[in-house]
Every structure is written in structure tokens, then in C-alpha cells.
Design a protein around this motif. Structure first.
Motif, PDB file in Angstrom:
ATOM      1  N   ASP A   1      -5.233   1.712 -10.495  1.00  0.00           N
ATOM      2  CA  ASP A   1      -6.057   0.725  -9.793  1.00  0.00           C
ATOM      3  C   ASP A   1      -5.221  -0.499  -9.419  1.00  0.00           C
ATOM      4  N   GLY A   2      -4.434  -0.979 -10.363  1.00  0.00           N
ATOM      5  CA  GLY A   2      -3.595  -2.145 -10.079  1.00  0.00           C
ATOM      6  C   GLY A   2      -2.599  -1.873  -8.964  1.00  0.00           C
ATOM      7  N   LEU A   3      -2.000  -0.688  -8.978  1.00  0.00           N
ATOM      8  CA  LEU A   3      -1.039  -0.332  -7.937  1.00  0.00           C
ATOM      9  C   LEU A   3      -1.703  -0.262  -6.572  1.00  0.00           C
ATOM     10  N   ALA A   4      -2.890   0.326  -6.528  1.00  0.00           N
ATOM     11  CA  ALA A   4      -3.597   0.469  -5.252  1.00  0.00           C
ATOM     12  C   ALA A   4      -3.989  -0.888  -4.677  1.00  0.00           C
ATOM     13  N   ILE A   5      -4.354  -1.821  -5.534  1.00  0.00           N
ATOM     14  CA  ILE A   5      -4.727  -3.159  -5.069  1.00  0.00           C
ATOM     15  C   ILE A   5      -3.495  -3.916  -4.575  1.00  0.00           C
ATOM     16  N   LEU A   6      -2.411  -3.842  -5.329  1.00  0.00           N
ATOM     17  CA  LEU A   6      -1.216  -4.633  -5.006  1.00  0.00           C
ATOM     18  C   LEU A   6      -0.440  -4.099  -3.807  1.00  0.00           C
ATOM     19  N   THR A   7      -0.376  -2.782  -3.642  1.00  0.00           N
ATOM     20  CA  THR A   7       0.531  -2.190  -2.650  1.00  0.00           C
ATOM     21  C   THR A   7       0.327  -2.708  -1.231  1.00  0.00           C
ATOM     22  N   PRO A   8      -0.894  -2.728  -0.685  1.00  0.00           N
ATOM     23  CA  PRO A   8      -1.047  -3.232   0.692  1.00  0.00           C
ATOM     24  C   PRO A   8      -0.643  -4.698   0.825  1.00  0.00           C
ATOM     25  N   HIS A   9      -0.878  -5.495  -0.218  1.00  0.00           N
ATOM     26  CA  HIS A   9      -0.514  -6.915  -0.154  1.00  0.00           C
ATOM     27  C   HIS A   9       1.001  -7.083  -0.233  1.00  0.00           C
TER      28      HIS A   9
ATOM     29  N   ASP B   1      -3.132  -1.349   7.111  1.00  0.00           N
ATOM     30  CA  ASP B   1      -4.598  -1.355   7.072  1.00  0.00           C
ATOM     31  C   ASP B   1      -5.141   0.012   6.655  1.00  0.00           C
ATOM     32  N   LEU B   2      -4.551   1.076   7.177  1.00  0.00           N
ATOM     33  CA  LEU B   2      -4.994   2.425   6.834  1.00  0.00           C
ATOM     34  C   LEU B   2      -4.719   2.738   5.370  1.00  0.00           C
ATOM     35  N   THR B   3      -3.621   2.217   4.853  1.00  0.00           N
ATOM     36  CA  THR B   3      -3.298   2.404   3.439  1.00  0.00           C
ATOM     37  C   THR B   3      -4.353   1.749   2.561  1.00  0.00           C
ATOM     38  N   GLN B   4      -4.676   0.508   2.871  1.00  0.00           N
ATOM     39  CA  GLN B   4      -5.693  -0.193   2.080  1.00  0.00           C
ATOM     40  C   GLN B   4      -7.061   0.458   2.231  1.00  0.00           C
ATOM     41  N   ASP B   5      -7.400   0.862   3.436  1.00  0.00           N
ATOM     42  CA  ASP B   5      -8.680   1.526   3.670  1.00  0.00           C
ATOM     43  C   ASP B   5      -8.770   2.826   2.882  1.00  0.00           C
ATOM     44  N   PHE B   6      -7.670   3.559   2.808  1.00  0.00           N
ATOM     45  CA  PHE B   6      -7.669   4.814   2.055  1.00  0.00           C
ATOM     46  C   PHE B   6      -7.954   4.556   0.579  1.00  0.00           C
ATOM     47  N   PHE B   7      -7.258   3.594  -0.001  1.00  0.00           N
ATOM     48  CA  PHE B   7      -7.473   3.299  -1.416  1.00  0.00           C
ATOM     49  C   PHE B   7      -8.898   2.821  -1.673  1.00  0.00           C
TER      50      PHE B   7
END
Length: 389
Positions: A283-291, A330-336
Motif C-alpha cells: 500500500d505504501g509503495l502504491a501511494i508513493l510511486t506516482p508522487h 496518471d494511468l499508474t496512479q489510477d491503476f493502483f
């Protein structure tokens, strides 16, 4: 491409019913083992009984260490080391995901070390030998079943550190995709994000000539994007579970990293989140990665993001470079967030700015910076964390 040595000697038994091969392989190394696992799920879904029955068939004796935490604690490692020494055990078998396997690895190394096991976590150079390690994988995520790495936490110090050495590579791992059927949707999603993050850490590197590794990384990313949501919605889809499980192993066993210069960026930042807040790693990785992606996007990095956007997300290559790059992010964040239903920001996990100054410094591991795809100092890291709120 730089010179490299690649040696991953873990023997993999992949597919349905492969548990039948476990004890026949263990007996080549050990006949008295420590059995390491987490909660009671493996007893509810029958995996525990399958493993124990197989061990008894070959008269392999075992002592159990249960209750290993999702972010495994040094206290569990110390307990395992003591059990091995008191009972003269000569091998360690983990049943579970990265937490149980990581714990087993440091236990195995700790038995061969005269000091405290936390020394081995703080400095992997102290690991000179380890008991033979075996694993039965129950979740696709960390790739610990086929690499040397282990991550252990000392919550009393708010520290979560990675370690590992050639001797902590598992001898044998059983990968039966059916053993992941009972993994809840939340953890399937987090595991998918973890696999993708391992791949990103290798994919975004300063070399432009590791062409083959980049294409392999893109294949793993596309596999996760395709099968992650399917496994979440249809947990007993064997095809989805099998593809995710094999992606997990190859994302971090060293293949993608060979021949290129890279240093991980998002993982050390997330480790601080887990150390201070004990959150789910994926969860932490998915939140941080797009930022992180948005923060490092520049004229110097945009071409790699274009490569990512075109090859992974099939974005029109004729668009403006920064349009492609931002759309890919954007697509990366939307996917997560929407395809895997992982929280979008840190506030959803009840995280605020209270410890960001400390976390930003500690993420550099005493080096004053993270030497990743783009160098990050503590101020940069704090800005990424703030952006992720």
C-alpha cells in the motif's frame, strides 16, 4: 551494459501439487528443521497440513515458530535463533509470503552468528553463513522465495532495514499458485503493487543500453496490470495467480538489475512509513510511486517515462513527450487506486506530517541522500511525502 555475475541457484517447483517434492529436497540438507509461519490462515486453508504431512513422510522432525508479523520483528528472529540452537535444528522452512521467508532467512543466518541477530540486519557484511533455507510460498509479492534479501523491523527504534547475503538464498521453493487462492483481495492488490514497485526500481536506471532488461521489466509490468485485477476479482483464477506468482520471483531475483547501474528510491522511503506506522508495504509503495514519478519528471528523465508510457500503457508515441509522461503517471496512479482499490493517499492510512522530518533523514540510511534514478536529499524526500498526503 556493464559486466556482471548472475547466480540464482534456488530450485523451484512450480505448479499444482508440487508440495510432493518438498521433503525429498529438504532431506538432502536437513532432517531437523524450524517451521516458520505467520497467522492461522495456513491451517484454515489446508496448506499447513499438506506441508506437515509431507515432512512426516520423510521423517523430518520440526519445531514451530508461529505468529511472525506482517512486518517481521527482530524479536521473532531472536526467538527463532534460540529455538534452533536449543533443539539442534539444521534447517529453516518458511510457509507464507515475504514476512515469514524474510524472518526465516535472518534466523538461519543468526544461528551461525555469535552476536545479536540485529547486527546482521544493520550490516549484511556480518552474514558469513546460514542454515539451509526452504520456502513454501503463499502470496505473490516480495520475491523472497528466489532472492537473498530480507527486511526486518525493530519497532522500538522505528527502523525497518534490508539485509541479505549469498547464504540467505533459499535452496528450494515450492510455488503452487493454488496456495494463493485464499489470499484476500486487499493483500492480492498490495502484492501486485509490490511486484510492480520492484520492477520500477530496476526499470528506472541511468543506463540506456540495458535494452533486454527493460523489455523484460515491461513484460512483468504488463503482466501485473493485466492479471492483478483479475486475481482480485476472481481469486481462484489459476492463470492469473500463476502469472503473478512467477512475476513476483523474476521482478527481484537480480535478473532485471544486472548490467545496469541502479539504486532503489521508493522502497527506502516506504520502509520509513512501515517503520513508523506499521502499514502494509505494498500500500505504501502504491501511494508513493506516482508522487515520486511526478517529482522526478524533468527534461533529463522524460524520455524514460515516454518509453514506459508507450511500451507499457500503449500511449500514442506521436504525442508530446511530457503529455505521454504525465499520462503514464496518471494511468499508474489510477491503476493502483481504481483497479486495485489501494488507498490513494497517506491520510487515508491516518498518516500525517508528524514524523516526516525524521523519516526523510532516516530514509537516506546515513548517506545524506538516496542515490536513485534521480538523487534525493532529505528535503526532496519530505516533499514527496507531503505530496502523498
Amino acid at each position: 551494459m556493464y559486466n556482471f555475475t548472475f547466480d540464482v541457484s534456488t530450485k523451484i517447483f512450480f505448479g499444482k501439487g508440487q508440495i510432493k517434492n518438498l521433503s525429498g529436497e529438504i532431506i538432502k540438507y536437513s532432517n531437523r528443521i524450524l517451521l516458520v509461519y505467520g497467522g492461522g490462515s495456513i491451517k484454515k486453508n489446508g496448506i499447513y497440513n499438506a506441508v506437515v504431512s509431507n515432512l512426516k513422510e520423510n521423517n523430518i522432525e520440526f519445531i514451530e515458530l508461529s505468529g511472525v508479523e506482517p512486518n517481521p520483528r527482530i524479536e521473532s528472529v531472536r526467538k527463532g535463533v534460540e529455538l534452533c540452537r536449543v533443539n539442534n535444528l539444521d534447517g529453516v522452512l518458511a510457509i507464507g509470503g515475504g514476512s515469514s521467508i524474510d524472518c526465516a532467512k535472518v534466523i538461519a543466518a543468526g544461528v551461525k552468528y555469535n552476536g545479536d541477530a540485529w547486527d546482521l540486519v544493520k550490516n549484511r557484511k556480518f552474514i558469513k553463513d546460514a542454515l539451509p533455507i526452504f520456502s513454501v510460498l503463499t502470496i505473490a509479492a516480495t520475491g523472497s522465495e528466489m532472492d537473498v534479501n530480507a527486511v526486518i523491523s525493530d519497532i522500538s527504534r522505528n527502523e525497518k532495514l534490508g539485509t541479505g547475503a549469498p547464504s540467505t538464498l533459499p535452496k528450494v521453493s515450492i510455488l503452487d499458485p493454488e496456495y494463493t487462492y485464499s489470499v484476500p483481495k486487499k493483500h492480492t492488490a498490495a502484492g501486485t503493487a509490490d511486484i510492480m514497485s520492484h520492477t520500477f526500481e530496476n526499470y528506472f536506471n541511468v543506463n540506456n543500453d540495458a535494452y533486454l532488461q527493460s523489455r523484460m521489466a515491461e513484460a512483468i509490468l504488463k503482466t501485473c496490470i493485466h492479471y492483478g485485477p483479475i486475481a482480485c476479482q476472481n481469486p481462484e483464477n489459476y492463470e492469473a495467480r500463476a502469472n503473478l506468482m512467477w512475476s513476483s520471483s523474476w521482478a527481484i531475483n537480480g535478473l532485471l538489475a544486472k548490467g545496469a547501474t541502479q539504486d532503489w528510491s521508493v522502497h527506502p522511503i516506504e520502509h520509513e512509513l512501515s517503520a513508523f506506522y506499521d502499514i502494509t508495504h505494498g500500500d505504501g509503495l502504491a501511494i508513493l510511486t506516482p508522487h515520486w514519478m511526478r517529482y522526478i519528471l524533468s527534461e533529463d528523465t522524460v524520455d524514460k517515462f515516454v518509453e514506459y508510457g508507450v511500451n507499457v500503457w500503449n500511449i500514442d508515441k506521436n504525442l508530446d513527450k511530457f503529455t505521454i509522461a504525465n499520462k503514464a503517471i496518471d494511468l499508474t496512479q489510477d491503476f493502483f487506486t481504481n483497479s486495485l482499490n489501494i488507498p490513494k493517499n497517506l491520510r487515508e492510512l491516518d498518516i500525517d506530517e508528524e514524523y516526516f522530518d525524521q523519516m526523510s533523514v532516516k530514509a537516506t540510511k546515513g548517506n545524506g541522500r538516496i542515490n536513485g534514478y534521480v538523487t534525493l536529499n532529505p528535503d526532496d524526500i519530505k516533499k514527496i511525502l507531503i505530496n502523498a498526503l
